[in-house]
Scaffold this motif. Sequence first.
Motif, PDB file in Angstrom:
ATOM      1  N   VAL A  27      -4.636  -6.660  10.850  1.00 30.98           N
ATOM      2  CA  VAL A  27      -4.718  -7.752   9.882  1.00 30.98           C
ATOM      3  C   VAL A  27      -5.647  -7.377   8.728  1.00 30.98           C
ATOM      4  N   ARG A  28      -6.779  -6.752   9.042  1.00 26.43           N
ATOM      5  CA  ARG A  28      -7.681  -6.340   7.955  1.00 26.43           C
ATOM      6  C   ARG A  28      -7.030  -5.286   7.076  1.00 26.43           C
ATOM      7  N   SER A  29      -6.200  -4.435   7.664  1.00 26.71           N
ATOM      8  CA  SER A  29      -5.434  -3.484   6.861  1.00 26.71           C
ATOM      9  C   SER A  29      -4.452  -4.228   5.950  1.00 26.71           C
ATOM     10  N   GLY A  30      -3.820  -5.272   6.502  1.00 24.68           N
ATOM     11  CA  GLY A  30      -2.914  -6.090   5.691  1.00 24.68           C
ATOM     12  C   GLY A  30      -3.643  -6.772   4.547  1.00 24.68           C
ATOM     13  N   ILE A  31      -4.860  -7.250   4.807  1.00 26.43           N
ATOM     14  CA  ILE A  31      -5.656  -7.870   3.746  1.00 26.43           C
ATOM     15  C   ILE A  31      -5.990  -6.835   2.672  1.00 26.43           C
ATOM     16  N   GLY A  32      -6.242  -5.601   3.100  1.00 23.39           N
ATOM     17  CA  GLY A  32      -6.473  -4.535   2.132  1.00 23.39           C
ATOM     18  C   GLY A  32      -5.253  -4.276   1.269  1.00 23.39           C
ATOM     19  N   ILE A 169       3.847 -16.404   8.321  1.00 19.09           N
ATOM     20  CA  ILE A 169       3.405 -15.212   9.037  1.00 19.09           C
ATOM     21  C   ILE A 169       4.219 -14.012   8.564  1.00 19.09           C
ATOM     22  N   VAL A 170       3.505 -12.945   8.215  1.00 21.19           N
ATOM     23  CA  VAL A 170       4.157 -11.701   7.801  1.00 21.19           C
ATOM     24  C   VAL A 170       3.743 -10.592   8.770  1.00 21.19           C
ATOM     25  N   PRO A 171       4.641  -9.637   9.046  1.00 24.92           N
ATOM     26  CA  PRO A 171       4.294  -8.544   9.961  1.00 24.92           C
ATOM     27  C   PRO A 171       3.335  -7.558   9.298  1.00 24.92           C
ATOM     28  N   VAL A 172       2.354  -7.083  10.083  1.00 25.23           N
ATOM     29  CA  VAL A 172       1.381  -6.125   9.535  1.00 25.23           C
ATOM     30  C   VAL A 172       1.256  -4.875  10.393  1.00 25.23           C
ATOM     31  N   GLY A 173       2.190  -4.651  11.286  1.00 22.54           N
ATOM     32  CA  GLY A 173       2.140  -3.431  12.085  1.00 22.54           C
ATOM     33  C   GLY A 173       2.353  -3.695  13.554  1.00 22.54           C
ATOM     34  N   GLY A 182       1.026  -9.995  13.555  1.00 20.92           N
ATOM     35  CA  GLY A 182       1.299 -10.785  12.356  1.00 20.92           C
ATOM     36  C   GLY A 182       0.032 -11.272  11.677  1.00 20.92           C
ATOM     37  N   MET A 183       0.131 -11.449  10.372  1.00 16.76           N
ATOM     38  CA  MET A 183      -0.942 -12.042   9.560  1.00 16.76           C
ATOM     39  C   MET A 183      -0.419 -13.347   8.989  1.00 16.76           C
ATOM     40  N   GLN A 184      -1.191 -14.429   9.136  1.00 20.82           N
ATOM     41  CA  GLN A 184      -0.755 -15.696   8.557  1.00 20.82           C
ATOM     42  C   GLN A 184      -1.415 -15.919   7.204  1.00 20.82           C
ATOM     43  N   LEU A 185      -0.633 -16.484   6.314  1.00 21.13           N
ATOM     44  CA  LEU A 185      -1.081 -16.858   4.979  1.00 21.13           C
ATOM     45  C   LEU A 185      -0.996 -18.376   4.891  1.00 21.13           C
ATOM     46  N   ILE A 186      -2.111 -19.030   4.607  1.00 21.91           N
ATOM     47  CA  ILE A 186      -2.175 -20.493   4.551  1.00 21.91           C
ATOM     48  C   ILE A 186      -2.554 -20.902   3.145  1.00 21.91           C
ATOM     49  N   SER A 187      -1.817 -21.867   2.566  1.00 20.79           N
ATOM     50  CA  SER A 187      -2.135 -22.342   1.229  1.00 20.79           C
ATOM     51  C   SER A 187      -2.460 -23.826   1.261  1.00 20.79           C
ATOM     52  N   ARG A 188      -2.787 -24.361   0.091  1.00 21.56           N
ATOM     53  CA  ARG A 188      -3.117 -25.788   0.006  1.00 21.56           C
ATOM     54  C   ARG A 188      -1.863 -26.631   0.105  1.00 21.56           C
ATOM     55  N   ALA A 189      -2.029 -27.920   0.274  1.00 23.28           N
ATOM     56  CA  ALA A 189      -0.887 -28.831   0.373  1.00 23.28           C
ATOM     57  C   ALA A 189       0.017 -28.670  -0.845  1.00 23.28           C
ATOM     58  N   GLY A 200       6.430 -12.548   0.065  1.00 23.19           N
ATOM     59  CA  GLY A 200       7.511 -11.701  -0.446  1.00 23.19           C
ATOM     60  C   GLY A 200       6.982 -10.471  -1.136  1.00 23.19           C
ATOM     61  N   ALA A 201       5.939 -10.645  -1.946  1.00 21.83           N
ATOM     62  CA  ALA A 201       5.337  -9.494  -2.633  1.00 21.83           C
ATOM     63  C   ALA A 201       4.739  -8.518  -1.629  1.00 21.83           C
ATOM     64  N   PHE A 202       4.103  -9.053  -0.589  1.00 17.81           N
ATOM     65  CA  PHE A 202       3.488  -8.208   0.434  1.00 17.81           C
ATOM     66  C   PHE A 202       4.555  -7.388   1.148  1.00 17.81           C
ATOM     67  N   GLU A 203       5.664  -8.030   1.535  1.00 19.75           N
ATOM     68  CA  GLU A 203       6.677  -7.324   2.290  1.00 19.75           C
ATOM     69  C   GLU A 203       7.456  -6.310   1.450  1.00 19.75           C
TER      70      GLU A 203
END
Length: 204
Positions: A27-32, A169-173, A182-189, A200-203
């Motif tokens: 996950v930290r690699s995905g954040i990188g 959730i996006v796959p990170v390895g 998986g890494m989850q991405l959470i946004s505001r309401a 999409g950009a990450f994948e």
Amino acid sequence: MEPSGLRVGVPRNYYFDHVDPEVESAVRSGIGRLEALGVRLVDVEIPMTRFVQGVQWGLTVPEASAYHEPTVQAVSEIYAADVRVLLEAGRRMSAVDYLRAQRARTLIRREWSRLMETVDVIAAPAVPVTAVPVGQEGVTWPDGTTESVGGAYVRLSAPANITGLPSLIVPVGEDRAGLPTGMQLISRAGGDGVVLGLGGAFES
């Protein structure tokens, strides 16, 4: 959506507590990789974490009991024993306890709303461990604490479930056994487009 300029919160607490080292590393690699896309990383403190598990179970167990009650009464044998125990526990919870959990949920939502004013997305592990062998009932952490496999699997999704915030959730390895992480991405309401665009950009 272009990810460049988005503020991505990296939790200092809760999400990386009691997480398998391979999951944390992936996950930290995905954040990188998100940072390489041009996002700005921001350290954040997750609010009211000590209430999350109580509120999660205080809401989901009685609601599941109410939903499944007709089926449990008609064909209870189709439910595994551990599920039947939870559904029975939900029937025994008082309305006072349920309303107390709802009030706590309101407070958690309020604090998360304040948090999401400081960032556009939170990036965190989706689950603390990859898939465990069939029949394994618990997870033991290096500090000696244990939790049920089911409890472990819902722990990190609980804040988004409680608050109702959009999460992707996006796959990170994979770990050494080839199991996905998986890494989850959470946004505001209302930020569904933000997490979908960033995912999409990450994948790609």
